[in-house]
Design a protein around this motif. Structure first.
Motif, PDB file in Angstrom:
ATOM      1  N   SER A 114       7.306   4.376  -2.631  1.00  0.00           N
ATOM      2  CA  SER A 114       7.283   3.270  -1.674  1.00  0.00           C
ATOM      3  C   SER A 114       5.866   2.947  -1.213  1.00  0.00           C
ATOM      4  CB  SER A 114       8.163   3.605  -0.464  1.00  0.00           C
ATOM      5  OG  SER A 114       7.600   4.682   0.277  1.00  0.00           O
ATOM      6  N   LEU A 115       4.952   3.865  -1.397  1.00  0.00           N
ATOM      7  CA  LEU A 115       3.561   3.635  -0.998  1.00  0.00           C
ATOM      8  C   LEU A 115       2.766   2.875  -2.048  1.00  0.00           C
ATOM      9  CD1 LEU A 115       2.758   7.222   0.353  1.00  0.00           C
ATOM     10  CD2 LEU A 115       3.075   5.179   1.753  1.00  0.00           C
ATOM     11  N   LEU A 116       3.245   2.870  -3.298  1.00  0.00           N
ATOM     12  CA  LEU A 116       2.415   2.424  -4.411  1.00  0.00           C
ATOM     13  C   LEU A 116       1.939   0.982  -4.287  1.00  0.00           C
ATOM     14  CD1 LEU A 116       4.192   4.072  -7.482  1.00  0.00           C
ATOM     15  CD2 LEU A 116       2.034   4.710  -6.407  1.00  0.00           C
ATOM     16  N   GLU A 117       2.855   0.039  -3.981  1.00  0.00           N
ATOM     17  CA  GLU A 117       2.449  -1.367  -3.983  1.00  0.00           C
ATOM     18  C   GLU A 117       1.418  -1.648  -2.905  1.00  0.00           C
ATOM     19  OE1 GLU A 117       5.214  -4.345  -2.274  1.00  0.00           O
ATOM     20  OE2 GLU A 117       6.694  -2.715  -2.347  1.00  0.00           O
ATOM     21  N   PHE A 118       1.452  -0.888  -1.821  1.00  0.00           N
ATOM     22  CA  PHE A 118       0.505  -1.134  -0.736  1.00  0.00           C
ATOM     23  C   PHE A 118      -0.843  -0.473  -1.008  1.00  0.00           C
ATOM     24  CE2 PHE A 118       4.843  -0.965   0.969  1.00  0.00           C
ATOM     25  CZ  PHE A 118       4.978  -2.311   1.273  1.00  0.00           C
ATOM     26  N   LEU A 119      -0.826   0.586  -1.821  1.00  0.00           N
ATOM     27  CA  LEU A 119      -2.091   1.168  -2.259  1.00  0.00           C
ATOM     28  C   LEU A 119      -2.758   0.258  -3.278  1.00  0.00           C
ATOM     29  CD1 LEU A 119      -1.268   4.982  -2.723  1.00  0.00           C
ATOM     30  CD2 LEU A 119      -1.957   3.757  -0.656  1.00  0.00           C
ATOM     31  N   GLU A 120      -1.939  -0.388  -4.105  1.00  0.00           N
ATOM     32  CA  GLU A 120      -2.457  -1.246  -5.155  1.00  0.00           C
ATOM     33  C   GLU A 120      -3.247  -2.415  -4.579  1.00  0.00           C
ATOM     34  OE1 GLU A 120      -2.579  -1.109  -8.340  1.00  0.00           O
ATOM     35  OE2 GLU A 120      -1.222   0.516  -8.887  1.00  0.00           O
ATOM     36  N   ASP A 121      -2.716  -3.061  -3.530  1.00  0.00           N
ATOM     37  CA  ASP A 121      -3.397  -4.246  -2.995  1.00  0.00           C
ATOM     38  C   ASP A 121      -4.386  -3.906  -1.885  1.00  0.00           C
ATOM     39  OD1 ASP A 121      -1.862  -3.807  -0.706  1.00  0.00           O
ATOM     40  OD2 ASP A 121      -0.391  -5.356  -1.199  1.00  0.00           O
TER      41      ASP A 121
END
Length: 425
Positions: A114-121
């Motif tokens: 769940s953290l991945l997309e927010f780390l990406e951007d």
């Protein structure tokens, strides 16, 4: 005024004041240079408790313009992450968020993903800490987006100044001998928090305005023992035990054995000593495995603490014995060839049943016991592997004696034709 632990009151506010971790925070340390540059990527801090992971994360967070959120994975949920995400881009977190996630190994795969997309951007910068090896406990997708820094136990000489500062902060009027500071620093096992907690206890219970060495020994007793039967510490100590014995260092061998037994891990010690006897001593001293088995059997019957005696004897025997790994090298080499082995040769197949001869099984087999020296030249490997050599005699005396014997037995003999036979008669 509410109570604030001494460990929190003494917590450093700059990287220069952090105790230990010179490989990360020294002048040439990558983490220090990263902090000085002011650009903080996603990070994972890995190491035992009390060595500065949380402190360094807090200092790094203070150097950013991002809102700091703290979560502990033992109690946090997806709802907590969603709450942080909802605040991104608002007045509360206009520049994004810096999330400090302690004990990340307790987040399951879904929570970590769940953290991945927010780390990406870039909306969330993650600083996670863990006492477990992240390469085992953090999922690959998240791990690939983070830089891992390993924090190590702090050396006693680095902890001594922190102990002195803690005593001064706890009670400036206390008389604290140097040997007290040295003992507290050395007995904490590289855990600065344990050392400071011991200082707080000693300061609160001191009598006559002085801290004695006897009190320090009681306050810090056994705190140096680090062990986790299911984690890195368990396997690191077992690895160190085997490598010390393999390296023929009897002192290191009994040291790591003592650490296992002090934690009550009798079974692991017994199993590893048996492995070492076979893997590292092997055919250089074939009796080693029988002696080690006898010591292990005795130890399991005795139980701790007496079990330490036969196990110490086994460890010392193995450490001082000649070494050979020819056995494990041979079996591993043979295993690598199994894919091209083919069928068992017909003459080696079982022939103890009616009809075996009709199938051609065992017809040309020659019994070695019927020949001189109980040996006769005949091929045993499958046809596809003929000529393969898996076992190489070790250089030790035992295996070289065996090699010399079989070289003599198997040496080609000149054929006796009619002319030679007549000449010899």
């Amino acid at each position: 005024m509410s109570y604030q632990p001494l460990a929190d009151r003494i917590r450093p506010t700059t990287l220069a004041d952090v105790v230990g971790q010179p490989h990360l925070l020294g002048e040439s340390g990558l983490l220090r240079r990263m902090a000085e540059r002011g650009s903080i990527p996603n990070l994972i801090f890995y190491g035992p408790s009390g060595v500065g992971k949380t402190t360094v994360a807090s200092i790094l967070a203070a150097q950013t313009a991002r809102r700091l959120y703290r979560l502990n994975a033992t109690t946090a949920s997806l709802a907590d992450i969603r709450r942080i995400v909802d605040e991104l881009g608002t007045m509360l977190a206009p520049n994004g968020a810096l999330l400090y996630l302690d004990e990340i190994q307790y987040f399951n795969k879904k929570q970590q993903q769940s953290l991945l997309e927010f780390l990406e951007d870039g909306r969330i910068t993650l600083i996670a800490s863990t006492t477990e090896n992240p390469y085992f406990y953090v999922y690959g997708a998240l791990l690939s987006r983070c830089t891992v820094f390993e924090f190590r136990p702090v050396r006693a000489e680095e902890i001594v100044p922190a102990v002195r500062r803690a005593f001064a902060l706890a009670d400036p009027a206390l008389a604290v001998p140097d040997e007290v500071c040295a003992h507290v620093a050395s007995a904490c096992g590289g855990d600065v928090r344990k050392a400071v907690n011991a200082v707080e206890l000693l300061a609160q219970t001191a009598r006559g305005g002085c801290v004695t060495l006897a009190d320090a020994e009681q306050a810090a007793q056994r705190s140096a023992l680090r062990y986790d039967r299911d984690g890195d510490q368990h396997y690191d100590i077992l690895s160190a035990l085997q490598k010390s014995i393999r390296g023929s260092d009897p002192d290191a061998a009994v040291h790591y054995l003592a650490r296992l037994l002090a934690a009550g891990d009798l079974l692991s010690a017994c199993r590893r000593l048996l492995v070492i006897a076979a893997e590292d001593v092997g055919l250089a001293y074939p009796q080693a495995i029988a002696i080690t088995k006898a010591c292990v059997d005795t130890a399991t019957q005795l139980g701790l603490p007496e079990a330490r005696i036969p196990l110490a004897e086994a460890a010392l025997l193995l450490a001082t014995a000649p070494k050979s790994n020819s056995g494990i090298r041979a079996i591993d080499a043979a295993a690598r060839d199994l894919g091209r082995a083919g069928e068992v040769p017909d003459f080696l197949k079982d022939s103890h049943y009616a009809g075996a001869g009709k199938l051609g099984h065992g017809l040309t087999y020659r019994l070695p016991h019927d020949y001189p020296n109980h040996w006769i030249a005949q091929p045993y490997l499958p046809e596809a592997l003929r000529g393969a050599q898996y076992y190489v005699y070790g250089e030790n005396k035992t295996e070289q004696r065996a090699k010399a014997y079989w070289d003599a037995v198997k040496a080609p003999r000149p054929r006796m034709d009619a002319k030679n036979t007549e000449k010899n008669t």
